[in-house]
Design an enzyme around this catalytic site. Structure first.
Site, PDB file in Angstrom:
ATOM      1  N   ARG A  39       0.666  -1.197   0.299  1.00  0.00           N
ATOM      2  CA  ARG A  39      -0.160  -0.024   0.125  1.00  0.00           C
ATOM      3  C   ARG A  39       0.218   1.258  -0.203  1.00  0.00           C
ATOM      4  O   ARG A  39       0.605   2.376  -0.967  1.00  0.00           O
ATOM      5  CB  ARG A  39      -0.986   0.324   0.961  1.00  0.00           C
ATOM      6  CG  ARG A  39      -2.454  -0.774   1.307  1.00  0.00           C
ATOM      7  CD  ARG A  39      -2.422  -1.506   2.289  1.00  0.00           C
ATOM      8  NE  ARG A  39      -1.398  -2.260   2.484  1.00  0.00           N
ATOM      9  CZ  ARG A  39      -1.469  -3.486   2.884  1.00  0.00           C
ATOM     10  NH1 ARG A  39      -2.277  -3.564   2.194  1.00  0.00           N
ATOM     11  NH2 ARG A  39      -0.978  -4.381   2.321  1.00  0.00           N
ATOM     12  N   THR A  40       1.868   0.903   1.096  1.00  0.00           N
ATOM     13  CA  THR A  40       2.520   2.836   1.506  1.00  0.00           C
ATOM     14  C   THR A  40       3.517   2.960  -0.348  1.00  0.00           C
ATOM     15  O   THR A  40       2.660   4.113  -0.955  1.00  0.00           O
ATOM     16  CB  THR A  40       3.304   2.316   2.121  1.00  0.00           C
ATOM     17  OG1 THR A  40       2.498   1.967   2.990  1.00  0.00           O
ATOM     18  CG2 THR A  40       3.845   4.352   2.709  1.00  0.00           C
ATOM     19  N   LYS A  64      26.711  -4.078  -0.650  1.00  0.00           N
ATOM     20  CA  LYS A  64      28.221  -3.452  -0.849  1.00  0.00           C
ATOM     21  C   LYS A  64      28.463  -3.152   0.711  1.00  0.00           C
ATOM     22  O   LYS A  64      29.859  -2.309   0.430  1.00  0.00           O
ATOM     23  CB  LYS A  64      28.347  -2.453  -1.798  1.00  0.00           C
ATOM     24  CG  LYS A  64      27.784  -3.161  -3.520  1.00  0.00           C
ATOM     25  CD  LYS A  64      28.814  -2.045  -4.047  1.00  0.00           C
ATOM     26  CE  LYS A  64      27.226  -1.945  -5.801  1.00  0.00           C
ATOM     27  NZ  LYS A  64      27.890  -1.532  -6.199  1.00  0.00           N
ATOM     28  N   ARG A  89      11.519   3.592   3.656  1.00  0.00           N
ATOM     29  CA  ARG A  89      11.169   2.623   4.589  1.00  0.00           C
ATOM     30  C   ARG A  89      11.965   1.789   5.308  1.00  0.00           C
ATOM     31  O   ARG A  89      12.921   1.417   4.881  1.00  0.00           O
ATOM     32  CB  ARG A  89       9.883   2.133   4.374  1.00  0.00           C
ATOM     33  CG  ARG A  89       9.407   0.758   5.280  1.00  0.00           C
ATOM     34  CD  ARG A  89       8.403  -0.278   4.563  1.00  0.00           C
ATOM     35  NE  ARG A  89       7.670   0.886   4.836  1.00  0.00           N
ATOM     36  CZ  ARG A  89       5.998   0.232   4.854  1.00  0.00           C
ATOM     37  NH1 ARG A  89       5.471  -1.058   4.416  1.00  0.00           N
ATOM     38  NH2 ARG A  89       4.655   0.432   5.340  1.00  0.00           N
ATOM     39  N   HIS A 132       5.082   5.679  11.417  1.00  0.00           N
ATOM     40  CA  HIS A 132       4.317   5.325  10.462  1.00  0.00           C
ATOM     41  C   HIS A 132       3.135   6.372  10.000  1.00  0.00           C
ATOM     42  O   HIS A 132       2.274   6.508   9.569  1.00  0.00           O
ATOM     43  CB  HIS A 132       4.048   4.283   9.895  1.00  0.00           C
ATOM     44  CG  HIS A 132       3.508   3.254   9.093  1.00  0.00           C
ATOM     45  ND1 HIS A 132       3.425   4.681   7.221  1.00  0.00           N
ATOM     46  CD2 HIS A 132       2.754   2.990   8.071  1.00  0.00           C
ATOM     47  CE1 HIS A 132       3.328   4.406   6.165  1.00  0.00           C
ATOM     48  NE2 HIS A 132       3.244   2.104   6.330  1.00  0.00           N
TER      49      HIS A 132
HETATM   50  N1  ASP Z   1       1.607  -1.527   6.367  1.00  0.00           N
HETATM   51  C1  ASP Z   1       1.848  -1.622   8.401  1.00  0.00           C
HETATM   52  C2  ASP Z   1       3.291  -1.377   8.548  1.00  0.00           C
HETATM   53  O1  ASP Z   1       4.173  -1.009   8.014  1.00  0.00           O
HETATM   54  C3  ASP Z   1       1.102  -2.250   9.348  1.00  0.00           C
HETATM   55  C4  ASP Z   1       0.932  -3.870   9.400  1.00  0.00           C
HETATM   56  O2  ASP Z   1       2.582  -3.905   7.965  1.00  0.00           O
HETATM   57  O3  ASP Z   1       1.215  -4.818  10.287  1.00  0.00           O
HETATM   58  O4  ASP Z   1       3.242  -0.728   9.800  1.00  0.00           O
HETATM   59  N1   CP Z   2      -0.541   0.237   5.555  1.00  0.00           N
HETATM   60  C1   CP Z   2       0.526  -0.518   5.308  1.00  0.00           C
HETATM   61  O1   CP Z   2       1.812   0.395   5.595  1.00  0.00           O
HETATM   62  O2   CP Z   2       1.192  -1.034   4.367  1.00  0.00           O
HETATM   63  P1   CP Z   2       1.959  -1.897   3.633  1.00  0.00           P
HETATM   64  O3   CP Z   2       3.094  -1.709   3.701  1.00  0.00           O
HETATM   65  O4   CP Z   2       1.764  -2.644   2.480  1.00  0.00           O
HETATM   66  O5   CP Z   2       3.107  -0.391   2.920  1.00  0.00           O
END
Ligand code: ASP
Ligand code: CP
Length: 308
Positions: A57-58, A87, A108, A136
């Site tokens: 998603r993100t 590396k 991330r 987040h």
């Molecule tokens: N997608 C969210 C996160 O990256 C929640 C999860 O992974 O459970 O924090």
């Molecule tokens: N909600 C969320 O962060 O989803 P992803 O980990 O898929 O990005």
């Protein structure tokens, strides 16, 4: 972290603590205006997505948001394997490099504090797309936006945070944003091994936000407005017996939904494993897919604020 105000441009998005009510109203007004919209206001600008942890998603909603605003996207989705990190390059050197290839970096990482480290050396805005068990913040923005869309306002809501409140970074960020709203009550529903940390409890107490801790959803289910269920973050446990103790402790199924008030909603940042039964998906109170969809408009608003 300096609070954001609408009179100042947003420099980086690292923590929910940056936002106040005024800046949230500004972001949500922009999200309302941008939802379902496409234009070229960010034409000529480049967003880099640098992901050291998996994401659906993100990363994709940020990329979609940038493309819908006319910008371009470069990135690496498995930075640990596919970038020069393998590396031995440090995060700091990587960020210095990417700063000269892009106008904004969406990062991330698996370590708490990584986004702040990146922002300290970046010459372009950095957005924290999840830093280990830390925060987040853009997820919290879309979560709060969803509560506003679904209920009109977040003021006065009783929210039950369920699941992994220790490692769940989305919870840490959303608690902070909700604590800016008068009348909010929070219930933290989790087994002790993944209960919310003492630091967050101390911050809520200092802010005068009423909260309770329990390991039984039945204690609160009939009085909640929002259930915020989360996945137990298997990847963060060093002791798998703790993980086993936490998983399946709190599960939302048809029986739980029978006790939930008719006007309440169920949220989840996703991905879901088995903590919400699929039989719940067709219930109109299941808001989690609508919530995920809101990510595009909210991230368009964030990019507009950073780069527009
Ligand atoms: N997608 C969210 C996160 O990256 C929640 C999860 O992974 O459970 O924090
Ligand atoms: N909600 C969320 O962060 O989803 P992803 O980990 O898929 O990005």
């Amino acid at each position: 972290m300096t609070p954001v105000s609408t009179t100042r441009r947003l420099e980086h998005v690292i923590s929910s603590e940056q936002f106040d009510r005024e800046s949230l109203d500004d972001i949500f007004a922009r999200a309302d205006a941008l939802a379902g919209h496409r234009d070229t206001r960010l034409a000529g600008l480049i967003m880099a997505t640098l992901f050291y942890e998996p994401s659906t998603r993100t990363r994709l909603s940020f990329e979609s948001a940038m493309l819908r605003l006319g910008g371009a996207v470069v990135g690496t989705e498995a930075a640990r394997e596919f970038s020069s990190v393998i590396k031995g390059e440090t995060l700091e050197d990587t960020i210095r490099m990417v700063s000269s290839y892009a106008d904004v970096i969406v990062l991330r990482h698996d370590q708490a504090g990584a986004a702040a480290r990146a922002a300290a050396v970046a010459s372009v805005p950095v957005v924290n797309a999840g830093d280990g068990p830390g925060e987040h913040p853009t997820q919290a923005l879309l979560d709060l936006y969803t509560i506003r869309c679904e209920r009109g306002s977040a003021d006065g809501v009783h929210i039950a945070f369920c699941g992994d409140l220790r490692f769940g970074r989305t919870v840490h960020s959303l608690v902070q944003l909700l604590s800016l709203h008068p009348g909010v009550r929070m219930s933290f529903v989790a087994p002790e091994v993944v209960q919310v940390g003492a630091d967050l409890q101390a911050r809520l107490a200092a802010a005068g936000v009423p909260f309770l801790l329990t390991d039984r959803l039945d204690d609160v289910i009939s009085s909640v407005d929002v259930v915020y269920q989360t996945r137990v973050q298997k990847e963060r446990f060093t002791d798998l017996t703790d993980f086993e103790a936490a998983r399946r402790a709190i599960r939302i199924d048809a029986e739980v939904m029978r006790k939930l008030p008719q006007k309440a909603i169920v949220m989840h940042p996703l991905p879901r494993v088995d903590e919400i039964a699929t039989e719940v998906d067709s219930d109109p109170r299941a808001a989690y897919f609508r919530q995920a969809r809101n990510g595009v408009a909210v991230r368009m608003a964030v990019l507009d604020l950073l780069l527009g």
